[in-house]
Motif scaffolding. Structure first.
Motif, mmCIF file in Angstrom:
data_model
loop_
_atom_site.group_PDB
_atom_site.id
_atom_site.type_symbol
_atom_site.label_atom_id
_atom_site.label_comp_id
_atom_site.label_asym_id
_atom_site.label_seq_id
_atom_site.Cartn_x
_atom_site.Cartn_y
_atom_site.Cartn_z
ATOM 1 N N CYS A 25 0.899 -1.008 -0.137
ATOM 2 C CA CYS A 25 -0.041 0.000 0.077
ATOM 3 C C CYS A 25 0.937 1.117 -0.046
ATOM 4 O O CYS A 25 1.424 1.714 1.072
ATOM 5 C CB CYS A 25 -0.797 0.114 1.240
ATOM 6 N N GLY A 59 -2.677 1.079 13.030
ATOM 7 C CA GLY A 59 -3.227 0.133 12.684
ATOM 8 C C GLY A 59 -2.230 -1.252 13.560
ATOM 9 O O GLY A 59 -2.837 -2.305 13.739
ATOM 10 N N VAL A 113 -5.803 -8.473 9.919
ATOM 11 C CA VAL A 113 -6.772 -8.087 9.094
ATOM 12 C C VAL A 113 -7.210 -6.768 9.726
ATOM 13 O O VAL A 113 -7.247 -5.691 9.170
ATOM 14 C CB VAL A 113 -7.966 -8.666 8.976
ATOM 15 N N THR A 114 -7.044 -6.501 10.977
ATOM 16 C CA THR A 114 -7.484 -5.338 11.870
ATOM 17 C C THR A 114 -6.192 -4.153 11.348
ATOM 18 O O THR A 114 -6.769 -3.147 11.214
ATOM 19 C CB THR A 114 -7.556 -5.746 13.482
ATOM 20 N N VAL A 146 -4.324 -3.854 8.980
ATOM 21 C CA VAL A 146 -4.580 -3.610 7.524
ATOM 22 C C VAL A 146 -5.576 -2.453 7.425
ATOM 23 O O VAL A 146 -5.747 -1.273 6.928
ATOM 24 C CB VAL A 146 -4.524 -4.740 6.544
ATOM 25 N N THR A 147 -6.844 -2.875 7.773
ATOM 26 C CA THR A 147 -8.050 -2.195 7.704
ATOM 27 C C THR A 147 -8.025 -0.839 8.461
ATOM 28 O O THR A 147 -8.100 0.087 7.785
ATOM 29 C CB THR A 147 -9.257 -2.887 8.153
ATOM 30 N N VAL A 148 -7.337 -0.770 9.603
ATOM 31 C CA VAL A 148 -7.428 0.292 10.611
ATOM 32 C C VAL A 148 -6.422 1.227 9.881
ATOM 33 O O VAL A 148 -6.431 2.476 9.610
ATOM 34 C CB VAL A 148 -7.048 0.114 11.860
ATOM 35 N N LEU A 161 -5.048 1.551 6.549
ATOM 36 C CA LEU A 161 -5.530 2.137 5.527
ATOM 37 C C LEU A 161 -6.449 3.127 5.855
ATOM 38 O O LEU A 161 -6.389 4.256 5.112
ATOM 39 C CB LEU A 161 -6.417 1.093 4.560
ATOM 40 N N ILE A 162 -7.653 3.036 6.555
ATOM 41 C CA ILE A 162 -8.361 3.914 6.847
ATOM 42 C C ILE A 162 -7.964 5.380 7.500
ATOM 43 O O ILE A 162 -7.980 6.465 6.896
ATOM 44 C CB ILE A 162 -9.647 3.619 7.830
#
Length: 607
Positions: free
Chosen positions: A434, A445, A534-535, A537-539, A541-542
């Protein structure tokens, strides 16, 4: 018959000689490399082998590093208790190898870094690097404590060796050759020890096959006992082992191990070129699958021998991890040297993992905590690296005491690796895949991923998953015969018992599954790392998107480039063969023939 009675006269002189020879050879390898490199070894040579290693020894070292005492002792016990579905871990081995080879390896090898966490400073900032280093040190010290405890426990159950005597002797030999010989000693002792591990496994398997009348009888016994439970495709994430929990959770777990863990990355980046590094990973994959098959079949042998008289239920062993050592002393005591060979295999599994961990801990401490803050000569850095190897060896020995309260070794090791390693995998994934992920997103994250994985792991400890989710298979004691007390060779030959005599666990019949289905605090332990990844990466990115991540410019060498992947080079090779034996591209631009129609740049634009 009490558990203490098992220790009397368990091993003979030949067994101790075999065991001692393994320790002596391991220590000698360390002494040799210390002598060979005297006066001319820098800290980088000590920690990375001078980046001159080849694929075969590195691949064997990669396999030995995580095919530890946990594999030798716990994996067969897991098959014995829960079935041969464990063999599905072979799929994560393959998938994770492909992902690591194509995504993580090219970036780390291109940057020529000694510490994996140096990448985090290059991509984000120094605070991120320090956090990654601290997380790794905590994770590795805890995991190594379990690995040292395993063989010491096995020895204490079948010999007169004191538990802490086994822990200290194992840790001391490992610390010795790590401190003296560095990475080269670690790699070549791994090569020696992986041969010992395989020989020890095969000695138990071959004798069990002979005792039970052939492979077909062992497979038949496993089938009748419900151990060939391969067709379990339940998608319930609370189930301990199903096809999906093992493939999905296992894949993320092994990507974490081989993609970001310093102990493994440090080995393949020490290869002399990236081709050798990739080849080392794929040979390692074959080694992992070989040991998995051996451990699964050893578990089936264990069940076949004790299908009518379970030593665990009968109180002859206090934990499933002791079942394989008990089998060894039951069927191999008439063959002097073979029990010693097996326990040398158990100890080799511990030594290979602990040595890798000690070397990796010394590397990250020198590169991440000492070099950035001090100016030391190469000679002083080399001595510092050796001193740190000794320090971490002593620390890991002391941490082995904690392992005695953590339950089964295999599951405890996976939980530790997933809880801490999962969020770190998410952070590295953000950095490599990313380009718009920024420092704020990475740190946030990482914190969120650690919080999530800690919540599920602590919840699982407070509220352990019920039998309806773990599905322990039935065990029987009706065929036990305790009248023979002179030795351990009381293996039952009784006929299969009636169903009423089978021991089952409460809740196994599924009557209470409706109530248990809402207990979401105990997902499969294989998902702990996935949840953290997953947590993170998701947090990440946001937060990056909301804090200006799209405006940052990241140097391409810090992210994955198309030229890094094998698929890119395969595609170019095919394109050249299709478009002409000499790689010509007979293309035109604006109706005019291109003068230099072999230009790679032009060909690439037309793909």
């Amino acid at each position: 018959m009490s558990g203490d009675s098992l220790k009397a006269g368990s091993l003979v002189a030949a067994d101790y000689v075999v065991f001692a020879l393994m320790l002596v050879v391991s220590a000698t390898i360390g002494v040799y490399y210390a002598w060979a490199s005297r006066g001319k070894e820098s800290s980088r040579d000590f920690l990375t082998g001078g980046r001159r290693l080849t694929a075969l020894p590195v691949s064997m070292s990669l396999t030995a590093s995580f095919m530890s005492s946990i594999t030798v002792l716990s994996n067969p016990a897991d098959v014995y208790c829960f079935g041969a579905i464990f063999v599905f871990f072979s799929l994560p081995y393959v998938l994770s190898t492909v992902v690591v080879s194509e995504i993580f390896l090219p970036v780390f090898y291109r940057l020529a870094i000694t510490s994996t966490y140096e990448y985090l400073e290059l991509r984000f900032n120094r605070a991120t690097r320090l956090l990654g280093t601290v997380f790794f040190i905590v994770q590795t010290v805890l995991f190594t404590g379990i690995v040292i405890y395993g063989p010491a426990l096995a020895l204490s159950q079948v010999t007169d060796i004191d538990l802490w005597g086994g822990i200290i002797s194992t840790g001391a030999v490992c610390t010795l050759y790590c401190t003296l010989g560095g990475l080269k000693a670690v790699v070549w002792t791994d090569v020696f020890q992986i041969g010992i591990m395989l020989a020890g496994y095969l000695s138990v398997i071959i004798k069990s096959v002979i005792l039970q009348g052939g492979v077909s009888n062992i497979i038949s016994d496993a089938q009748q006992g419900g151990r060939l439970n391969f067709l379990d495709f339940d998608i319930n994430p609370l189930r301990r082992h199903t096809f999906w929990t093992m493939v999905i959770g296992g894949t993320f777990g092994w990507i974490n191990v081989y993609g970001t863990n310093q102990a493994q990355v440090q080995r393949y980046v020490s290869c002399k070129n990236i081709t050798h590094a990739r080849l080392a990973l794929y040979i390692n994959m074959i080694g992992l699958c070989t040991f998995l098959v051996c451990s699964v079949f050893a578990g089936m042998c264990l069940y076949s021998v004790y299908k009518n008289c379970d030593p665990w239920t009968a109180g002859l062993v206090s934990a499933p991890d002791q079942l394989i050592p008990y089998l060894v002393m039951d069927v191999l005591t008439g063959y002097p040297g073979l029990p010693g060979l097996f326990f040398a295999a158990v100890c080799s599994g511990s030594l290979s993992t602990v040595s890798s961990s000690i070397n990796a801990l010394a590397a990250v401490t020198v590169e991440d905590l000492i070099k950035p803050h001090t100016k030391m000569s190469e000679k002083h850095l080399s001595w510092t690296s050796k001193g740190l190897s000794f320090f971490y060896g002593v620390l890991c020995i002391s941490m082995a005491g904690l392992a005695s309260v953590m339950g089964g070794m295999m599951q405890a090791g996976v939980i530790i690796g997933g809880t801490i390693g999962g969020p770190l995998l998410g952070l590295f994934t953000l950095g490599i895949l990313c380009p718009f992920a920024n420092t704020k997103g990475g740190l946030t994250g990482l914190a969120a991923g650690l919080a999530a994985s800690l919540c599920v792991s602590l919840g699982s400890l407070i509220y352990p998953p019920p039998p309806a989710m773990t599905r322990p298979l039935p065990l029987s004691t009706d065929g036990c015969n305790f009248t023979v007390t002179d030795n351990l060779n009381w293996t039952s030959t009784a006929l299969p018992t009636e169903p009423s005599s089978i021991i089952t666990s409460p809740g196994q019949n599924g009557d209470d599954q409706g109530l248990l289905a809402v207990e979401w605090h105990s997902p499969s332990y294989l998902y702990f790392g996935l949840i953290g990844t997953v947590t993170a990466v998701t947090v990440g990115l946001i937060v990056s998107l909301f804090t200006g991540g799209r405006r940052i410019e990241v140097e391409p060498k810090f992210t994955l480039m198309k030229e890094d992947t094998t698929s890119y080079h395969i595609f170019r090779f095919i394109k050249e063969r299709v478009m002409g034996s000499e790689g010509e591209c007979d293309l035109t631009r604006n109706g005019q023939e291109l003068v230099d129609n072999t230009s790679p740049a032009f060909c690439d634009t037309k793909i």
